[in-house]
Design an enzyme around this catalytic site. Structure first.
Site, short mmCIF file in Angstrom:
data_model
loop_
_atom_site.label_atom_id
_atom_site.label_comp_id
_atom_site.label_asym_id
_atom_site.label_seq_id
_atom_site.Cartn_x
_atom_site.Cartn_y
_atom_site.Cartn_z
N SER A 22 0.78 -1.25 0.06
CA SER A 22 -0.02 0.05 -0.29
C SER A 22 0.98 1.29 -0.31
CB SER A 22 -0.95 -0.17 1.18
OG SER A 22 -1.54 -1.08 1.24
N ARG A 129 -13.42 -7.49 -11.07
CA ARG A 129 -13.83 -6.95 -9.51
C ARG A 129 -14.50 -5.48 -10.09
NH1 ARG A 129 -7.91 -7.15 -7.02
NH2 ARG A 129 -6.88 -8.47 -8.85
N SER A 172 -13.85 2.12 1.43
CA SER A 172 -12.48 1.62 0.25
C SER A 172 -11.52 2.31 0.54
CB SER A 172 -13.06 1.36 -0.79
OG SER A 172 -12.56 1.52 -1.39
N GLN A 174 -8.84 2.69 -1.31
CA GLN A 174 -9.05 2.50 -2.91
C GLN A 174 -9.55 3.83 -3.91
OE1 GLN A 174 -8.25 -1.29 -4.53
NE2 GLN A 174 -7.12 -1.58 -3.07
N ASP A 320 -7.15 -7.36 4.60
CA ASP A 320 -6.50 -8.84 4.54
C ASP A 320 -6.27 -9.74 4.44
OD1 ASP A 320 -6.54 -6.98 1.46
OD2 ASP A 320 -4.86 -5.66 2.27
N ARG A 393 -3.06 -14.63 -0.87
CA ARG A 393 -3.63 -14.52 0.28
C ARG A 393 -3.83 -15.99 0.61
NH1 ARG A 393 -1.65 -9.94 2.19
NH2 ARG A 393 -2.55 -8.09 0.66
#
Length: 439
Positions: A22, A129, A172, A174, A320, A393
């Site tokens: 990030s 997505r 979010s 993002q 995450d 992940r």
């Protein structure tokens, strides 16, 4: 790539962690639009941040590694000759964001106010997505975002932008960052209102104003703000550290040490949850670099975990890490309930379904809910053959579970780990010698 992980009686060592994705994404983006040359210390070699660099190069930004300038961990610094917002140039073709949602969403915000049209593409996973969540606010600002049924490819037609106040309908970081980056090109002051706090790297790194009113965060940026060239220091990734924190917490015996891990309070919820479960995780040598707090972590086997409830405001803080926390829950005594995590359904894969399938194949009692999982822990895991579904992940979470299973576990699609943690399998082998077998 197939990897077979054998159970390990004891774990010990200092695994090498990757740089925080990030922070790395943002350091590259901010350095690209800065007013001179910036240095990024400890940039990530993971696939996602490298996608950001590749896209910025296509926009005319020069990146250079200098072997004679090494960071504290021995990796070369990355030097970026910033072009300023107005210096970005139209690419010759589509920008390939690979598997990186951060790359696509943040670039869409950055390019929304540029006087050219750009097409952003990605792999099959990224193309599935949701992108309407960024198209809506950017459209309100004056940009034109073309999509196919709310998904990539994105066609970003830059235009003069007007400032807005935008209240996030879904937590979010993002989306928040995309709107704030677009706000750099807008007239007036753009504000994003967060009912639930998300990771705050963008506002920290840009030094933006943040006000808290009625429990909501208001993050603002003035149009025309200049990003100054500087040195950025990227900490080690707490999301990567989480795999070893869980491994050390469920093992029969363990002492694992992790150095220089980012401890941003909007990212460190995994520590709070593990401690609530009874994990023995200690922090030392806390310091701050480049506006981000970091420290050294030590985890020792606690002799047993207990189930907990995970939900509410902490979920965006550890979204995450939920797959590997589900592994911890399967090994704990009692019930763990994970809720308010529906965002996991639209990640690289449906992570709720994927981790449930992995754990059930290994003998765990797991029930899916639309927004999470109910896990009855303490049944004991057994070795199995599982599919990572091309999700980094899920691959790494399965490997952690395999360390305490009865018998070997074969993980298909193990190469997906390279998206965020290229050295994961070597790092795992370093703390569980003889347990990892690549096939």
């Amino acid at each position: 790539m197939t990897v077979t992980v054998h159970p390990a009686a004891a774990l010990a060592g200092r695994p090498a962690l990757p740089a925080d994705k990030s922070v790395a994404h943002r350091a590259a983006l901010f350095a690209a639009i800065a007013d001179g040359e910036s240095e990024i210390v400890g940039f990530s070699d993971a696939a996602d941040p490298q996608s950001t660099v590749a896209c910025l190069r296509a926009l005319g930004v020069a990146f250079e590694e200098r072997p004679d300038v090494l960071g504290a961990d021995g990796t070369p610094s990355l030097f970026v000759r910033g072009r300023g917002l107005d210096g970005l140039s139209a690419p010759d073709g589509p920008l390939d964001c690979g598997n990186s949602g951060t790359t696509m969403r943040l670039l869409a915000g950055l390019l929304a106010g540029r006087p050219f049209t750009t097409t952003l593409v990605g792999d099959a996973s990224l193309s599935g997505r949701p992108m309407g969540r960024i198209a809506r606010p950017l459209g309100q600002m004056g940009a034109r975002i073309g999509m196919t049924d709310g998904h990539a490819p994105l066609v970003v037609e830059g235009a003069p932008l007007s400032s807005i106040t935008y209240r996030l309908p879904v937590a979010s970081a993002q989306v928040k960052s995309a709107v704030l980056l677009a706000g750099l090109s807008a007239s007036g002051t753009t504000t994003v209102v967060e009912p639930v706090a998300t990771r705050d790297h963008t506002e920290r790194m840009l030094g933006l104003d943040v006000l808290v009113r009625g429990g909501e965060r208001h993050v603002s940026v003035d149009g025309g703000t200049t990003v100054r060239a500087r040195q950025w220091v990227v900490p080690r990734d707490v999301s990567a550290a989480a795999f070893f924190l869980v491994a050390g917490s469920i093992a029969e015996a363990a002492t694992i040490q992790l150095s220089g891990v980012g401890l941003n309070p909007t990212r460190s919820g995994v520590l709070d949850v593990l401690r609530a479960m009874g994990a023995d995780v200690r922090v030392s040598n806390e310091r701050e670099r480049g506006g981000e707090p970091l420290g050294d972590l030590r985890v020792e086997a606690p002799g047993g975990l207990v189930g907990v409830e995970i939900g509410g405001a902490i979920v965006p803080n550890l979204i995450d890490e939920i797959p590997v926390l589900a592994v911890a829950a399967a090994c704990a005594q009692g019930r763990t309930v994970i809720r308010d995590a529906e965002e996991l359904r639209v990640k690289e894969t449906d992570r709720i379904e994927a981790i449930a399938d992995v754990l059930r194949a290994m003998g765990a009692d797991v029930q899916e809910r639309p927004d999470g999982l109910v896990i009855e822990g303490g049944r004991g895991l057994k070795g199995a053959e599982v599919d990572a579904r091309d999700d980094h992940r899920i691959a790494m979470s399965a490997a952690v579970a395999a360390l305490v299973a009865d018998g070997p576990t074969t993980i298909h699609g193990a190469e997906a780990a390279a998206v965020s943690f290229p050295g994961f399998w070597d790092a795992l082998e370093s703390v569980a010698a003889g347990s990892v077998e690549a096939g």
